[in-house]
Write a protein that holds these residues in place. Structure first.
Motif, PDB file in Angstrom:
ATOM      1  N   PRO A  47       1.215   2.758   8.587  1.00  0.00           N
ATOM      2  CA  PRO A  47       2.494   3.241   9.121  1.00  0.00           C
ATOM      3  C   PRO A  47       2.373   4.415  10.088  1.00  0.00           C
ATOM      4  N   ASP A  50       2.367   4.622  14.232  1.00  0.00           N
ATOM      5  CA  ASP A  50       3.528   4.540  15.119  1.00  0.00           C
ATOM      6  C   ASP A  50       3.395   5.439  16.343  1.00  0.00           C
ATOM      7  N   SER A  70       8.410   2.476  11.521  1.00  0.00           N
ATOM      8  CA  SER A  70       7.145   2.162  10.853  1.00  0.00           C
ATOM      9  C   SER A  70       7.139   2.559   9.382  1.00  0.00           C
ATOM     10  N   HIS A  71       8.140   3.352   8.971  1.00  0.00           N
ATOM     11  CA  HIS A  71       8.217   3.805   7.582  1.00  0.00           C
ATOM     12  C   HIS A  71       9.437   3.229   6.864  1.00  0.00           C
ATOM     13  N   LEU A  76       8.812  -2.726   6.385  1.00  0.00           N
ATOM     14  CA  LEU A  76       7.549  -2.932   5.671  1.00  0.00           C
ATOM     15  C   LEU A  76       7.649  -4.107   4.701  1.00  0.00           C
TER      16      LEU A  76
END
Length: 345
Positions: A47, A50, A70-71, A76
């Protein structure tokens, strides 16, 4: 342990690598433990890549978009089946694993990364693309050896152990110890918050909001930040002191200017991201500088941005630019050591 550059809001990469490796290895059968250590370490670090996609945006966008898409637990969760499938295609050894077991290992490894990040003060956009303020539980510092070391030792033991049961036992112990430390940090913050309330009332401060956050490297010393109508005040609380006292020092912020720029998009973005823990001032060149008060301490703060300049009698937005800082880390270390020492009655 090596420290990441202080200007980057990334949790100690070693922590995320060790957590990912531990979670993945515990989630798969014994026969795939070492293979899972490798994949887990890679997935646990994924993550934070990014930054690769944020090189062309302005400084404020980079600051507030890190730990966003990305988090996101949504992103995810959607990405986990694809990554699980890709790894199985690349590694025939994974194909003997039940699909659900390998998918669970991949998802847990990805999901624990942002959840751990959310324990820091920087904040994590767990529900992106929804836009609630970033989750910022502020119970553990970005770098805290007491959290990282149990995981790191456990991964090292598992990697070099010749006995798989002993390796799994080491990983389980490491995860239990690190998780217990997180639980301790939550309890310690709650305790400090209760102790700070009467101290704040005794000073006569009119708090609009209060932030309790740990010092860098430890949960034994806590910073108490009080936002007031005319600025902010900062105090420190040591759990090791026999008679801990909170003495607040006032910091200046141009609250009138902050209100005047409330409609500025960059100011609104920073207000949202920082949960309102901002100070605003004008520098020598006439630029408006906004500082995120959550990271750093008076007078050294990590994130300050130039947002506007006065032209033709009005404030005009400029491309947000981060102002480089040179914190006195040696001085900060000395202050932390002084606060850590047990005070005599």
């Amino acid at each position: 342990m090596p420290l990441p550059p202080p200007q980057e809001p990334v949790l100690d990469p070693i922590s995320q690598l060790a957590l990912g490796a531990s979670v993945a290895a515990v989630a798969v059968p014994r026969t795939h433990l070492r293979r899972a250590l490798v994949y887990g370490a890679a997935l646990g670090s994924l993550p934070d890549l990014d930054y690769v996609f944020l090189t062309r945006v302005d400084d404020l966008a980079r600051f507030t978009l890190h730990r966003s898409f990305s988090h996101s637990l949504f992103v995810l969760t959607a990405l986990a089946p694809l990554l699980a499938w890709v790894f199985r295609r690349m590694d025939a050894g994974l194909r003997v694993l039940p699909w659900w077991r390998w998918l669970l290992a991949v998802w847990l490894t990805l999901a624990t990364h942002p959840l751990l990040d959310a324990f820091t003060v920087y904040g994590t956009q767990l529900w992106w693309p929804l836009q609630p303020p970033p989750a910022s539980w502020a119970t553990i510092a970005i770098i805290d050896p007491a959290y990282t070391l149990p995981l790191l030792v456990a991964v090292a033991c598992a990697a070099f152990s010749r006995r798989v049961p002993a390796a799994r036992r080491a990983l389980a112990i490491g995860l239990c110890l690190s998780s217990a430390y997180l639980a301790w940090s939550v309890a310690a913050k709650a305790w400090v918050g209760r102790q700070a309330a009467p101290a704040i009332a005794a000073t006569g401060l009119d708090p609009e909001r209060v932030l309790v956050s740990p010092s860098l490297l430890t949960t034994l010393v806590w910073r108490v930040l009080v936002m007031t109508p005319d600025g902010y005040s900062e105090g420190w609380y040591s759990l090791l002191a026999h008679e801990p006292q909170l003495q607040f020092e006032h910091g200046h912020s141009d609250v009138a200017l902050r209100r005047a720029l409330a409609d500025l998009p960059s100011m609104q973005r920073l207000e949202w991201f920082s949960h309102g823990y901002l100070s605003v001032r004008i520098d020598e060149s006439g630029r408006v500088l906004a500082t995120d008060l959550r990271m750093g301490a008076e007078p050294d703060y990590v994130f300050t941005f130039a947002l506007a300049r006065r032209e033709s009698g009005a404030w005009q937005p400029i491309r947000p630019t981060r102002i480089d800082s040179a914190p006195d880390w040696r001085g900060r270390g000395a202050e932390l050591w002084r606060r850590l020492r047990v005070q005599e009655r």
